[in-house]
Design a protein around this motif. Structure first.
Motif, PDB file in Angstrom:
ATOM      1  N   ASP A  69       0.855  -1.192   0.000  1.00 44.76           N
ATOM      2  CA  ASP A  69       0.000   0.000   0.000  1.00 44.76           C
ATOM      3  C   ASP A  69       0.885   1.233   0.000  1.00 44.76           C
ATOM      4  N   LEU A  70       0.351   2.314  -0.514  1.00 42.61           N
ATOM      5  CA  LEU A  70       1.015   3.610  -0.466  1.00 42.61           C
ATOM      6  C   LEU A  70       0.142   4.511   0.400  1.00 42.61           C
ATOM      7  N   LEU A  71       0.658   4.913   1.558  1.00 47.70           N
ATOM      8  CA  LEU A  71      -0.130   5.676   2.527  1.00 47.70           C
ATOM      9  C   LEU A  71       0.577   6.963   2.929  1.00 47.70           C
ATOM     10  N   THR A  72      -0.222   7.938   3.375  1.00 50.61           N
ATOM     11  CA  THR A  72       0.325   9.182   3.937  1.00 50.61           C
ATOM     12  C   THR A  72       0.382   9.043   5.452  1.00 50.61           C
ATOM     13  N   GLN A  73       0.989  10.027   6.108  1.00 48.96           N
ATOM     14  CA  GLN A  73       1.035  10.041   7.567  1.00 48.96           C
ATOM     15  C   GLN A  73      -0.388  10.096   8.133  1.00 48.96           C
ATOM     16  N   GLN A  74      -1.273  10.826   7.448  1.00 43.37           N
ATOM     17  CA  GLN A  74      -2.663  10.924   7.888  1.00 43.37           C
ATOM     18  C   GLN A  74      -3.364   9.561   7.792  1.00 43.37           C
ATOM     19  N   ASP A  75      -3.069   8.802   6.737  1.00 39.10           N
ATOM     20  CA  ASP A  75      -3.638   7.458   6.599  1.00 39.10           C
ATOM     21  C   ASP A  75      -3.211   6.585   7.774  1.00 39.10           C
ATOM     22  N   LEU A  76      -1.935   6.671   8.123  1.00 37.20           N
ATOM     23  CA  LEU A  76      -1.416   5.870   9.233  1.00 37.20           C
ATOM     24  C   LEU A  76      -2.080   6.272  10.547  1.00 37.20           C
ATOM     25  N   ALA A  77      -2.286   7.579  10.745  1.00 39.99           N
ATOM     26  CA  ALA A  77      -2.952   8.050  11.966  1.00 39.99           C
ATOM     27  C   ALA A  77      -4.391   7.549  12.019  1.00 39.99           C
ATOM     28  N   LEU A  78      -5.068   7.517  10.879  1.00 39.50           N
ATOM     29  CA  LEU A  78      -6.440   7.026  10.810  1.00 39.50           C
ATOM     30  C   LEU A  78      -6.505   5.536  11.160  1.00 39.50           C
ATOM     31  N   ILE A  79      -5.577   4.776  10.632  1.00 41.18           N
ATOM     32  CA  ILE A  79      -5.514   3.337  10.935  1.00 41.18           C
ATOM     33  C   ILE A  79      -5.262   3.120  12.420  1.00 41.18           C
ATOM     34  N   LYS A  80      -4.341   3.901  12.982  1.00 46.75           N
ATOM     35  CA  LYS A  80      -4.026   3.792  14.404  1.00 46.75           C
ATOM     36  C   LYS A  80      -5.241   4.140  15.261  1.00 46.75           C
ATOM     37  N   ALA A  81      -5.976   5.189  14.871  1.00 44.83           N
ATOM     38  CA  ALA A  81      -7.166   5.601  15.619  1.00 44.83           C
ATOM     39  C   ALA A  81      -8.232   4.507  15.592  1.00 44.83           C
ATOM     40  N   ARG A  82      -8.374   3.868  14.448  1.00 47.38           N
ATOM     41  CA  ARG A  82      -9.356   2.779  14.341  1.00 47.38           C
ATOM     42  C   ARG A  82      -8.997   1.612  15.254  1.00 47.38           C
ATOM     43  N   LYS A  83      -7.705   1.317  15.334  1.00 56.33           N
ATOM     44  CA  LYS A  83      -7.262   0.209  16.190  1.00 56.33           C
ATOM     45  C   LYS A  83      -7.443   0.543  17.664  1.00 56.33           C
ATOM     46  N   GLN A  84      -7.157   1.785  18.051  1.00 56.24           N
ATOM     47  CA  GLN A  84      -7.245   2.182  19.451  1.00 56.24           C
ATOM     48  C   GLN A  84      -8.684   2.375  19.911  1.00 56.24           C
ATOM     49  N   ASN A  85      -9.565   2.776  19.001  1.00 61.70           N
ATOM     50  CA  ASN A  85     -10.973   3.031  19.339  1.00 61.70           C
ATOM     51  C   ASN A  85     -11.880   2.320  18.339  1.00 61.70           C
ATOM     52  N   GLY A 100     -14.851   1.073  18.369  1.00 62.95           N
ATOM     53  CA  GLY A 100     -16.264   1.418  18.315  1.00 62.95           C
ATOM     54  C   GLY A 100     -16.542   2.837  17.879  1.00 62.95           C
ATOM     55  N   GLN A 101     -15.507   3.683  17.863  1.00 64.98           N
ATOM     56  CA  GLN A 101     -15.683   5.106  17.566  1.00 64.98           C
ATOM     57  C   GLN A 101     -15.780   5.330  16.054  1.00 64.98           C
ATOM     58  N   GLN A 102     -16.607   6.315  15.667  1.00 67.11           N
ATOM     59  CA  GLN A 102     -16.765   6.659  14.261  1.00 67.11           C
ATOM     60  C   GLN A 102     -15.503   7.352  13.749  1.00 67.11           C
ATOM     61  N   THR A 103     -14.924   6.826  12.669  1.00 66.10           N
ATOM     62  CA  THR A 103     -13.791   7.471  12.004  1.00 66.10           C
ATOM     63  C   THR A 103     -14.079   7.466  10.515  1.00 66.10           C
ATOM     64  N   PRO A 104     -13.525   8.420   9.764  1.00 65.12           N
ATOM     65  CA  PRO A 104     -13.756   8.420   8.319  1.00 65.12           C
ATOM     66  C   PRO A 104     -13.231   7.123   7.695  1.00 65.12           C
ATOM     67  N   GLN A 105     -13.897   6.657   6.648  1.00 65.81           N
ATOM     68  CA  GLN A 105     -13.468   5.434   5.967  1.00 65.81           C
ATOM     69  C   GLN A 105     -12.139   5.641   5.253  1.00 65.81           C
ATOM     70  N   SER A 106     -11.949   6.834   4.678  1.00 60.04           N
ATOM     71  CA  SER A 106     -10.694   7.139   4.003  1.00 60.04           C
ATOM     72  C   SER A 106     -10.512   8.657   3.971  1.00 60.04           C
ATOM     73  N   LEU A 107      -9.322   9.051   3.581  1.00 59.94           N
ATOM     74  CA  LEU A 107      -9.011  10.470   3.490  1.00 59.94           C
ATOM     75  C   LEU A 107      -9.115  10.936   2.048  1.00 59.94           C
ATOM     76  N   ASP A 108      -9.387  12.219   1.872  1.00 56.00           N
ATOM     77  CA  ASP A 108      -9.432  12.812   0.544  1.00 56.00           C
ATOM     78  C   ASP A 108      -8.002  13.181   0.149  1.00 56.00           C
ATOM     79  N   HIS A 109      -7.384  12.382  -0.716  1.00 56.59           N
ATOM     80  CA  HIS A 109      -5.991  12.614  -1.089  1.00 56.59           C
ATOM     81  C   HIS A 109      -5.829  13.739  -2.101  1.00 56.59           C
ATOM     82  N   THR A 110      -6.923  14.257  -2.631  1.00 47.04           N
ATOM     83  CA  THR A 110      -6.810  15.381  -3.558  1.00 47.04           C
ATOM     84  C   THR A 110      -6.389  16.649  -2.833  1.00 47.04           C
ATOM     85  N   THR A 111      -6.580  16.692  -1.511  1.00 48.09           N
ATOM     86  CA  THR A 111      -6.206  17.885  -0.744  1.00 48.09           C
ATOM     87  C   THR A 111      -4.852  17.727  -0.049  1.00 48.09           C
TER      88      THR A 111
END
Length: 157
Positions: free
Chosen positions: A47-63, A65-76
């Motif tokens: 996979d090719l990921l940004t730092q934000q992608d990694l933070a999102l994955i980490k947040a999903r693992k730590q929480n 049950g919590q709502q997190t975005p499915q993916s990030l908008d890489h156009t921005t």
């Protein structure tokens, strides 16, 4: 846009050790090549990921049950943001991620561009022989694309 990473054998082995599943350099390269060539697709994935992608994955693992975005908008995401090539090994009882940092090249040198276009030309040649690709584009468009890549690859410095 081009991102690049150069790694020494010792660094690669340190990455595998930090990930908790040490691999010798030659084994790691075989895994990486298998992922890039899409061999053993269930065992190794890239996979090719940004730092934000990694933070999102980490947040999903730590929480979980919590709502997190499915993916990030890489156009921005600005191109200079560091990217990571993540090689994932899916073992029978474990899943191991090996992150390889990539740096953005603002102005790649002509030799790098030539290698990129030669690789792309090879891929176009392979795709031309693919039935699925030939049905997507008329032959003259495929031929024009291949010729323009060849012309660029043959430019002098």
């Amino acid at each position: 846009m081009i991102w690049r990473g150069e790694y020494k054998q010792k660094y690669m082995e340190e990455i595998t050790n930090k990930a908790g599943n040490f691999k010798k350099f030659t084994v790691f390269i075989k895994m990486l090549m298998a992922a890039l060539n899409r061999e053993q697709t269930d065992e190794v994935v890239i996979d090719l990921l940004t730092q934000q992608d990694l933070a999102l994955i980490k947040a999903r693992k730590q929480n979980p049950g919590q709502q997190t975005p499915q993916s990030l908008d890489h156009t921005t995401v600005p191109p200079e943001v560091k990217r990571y090539l993540i090689l994932t090994l899916n073992g029978e009882f474990e899943k191991v991620h090996y992150p390889l940092p990539l740096s953005y090249l603002e102005e790649p040198d002509i030799a790098t561009l030539r290698r990129t276009f030669q690789r792309m030309h090879s891929e176009v040649s392979l795709m031309q022989n693919s039935r699925a690709f030939s049905e997507m584009l008329p032959n003259n468009e495929v031929d024009l694309m291949a010729q323009s890549m060849t012309d660029f690859a043959n430019l002098e410095d």
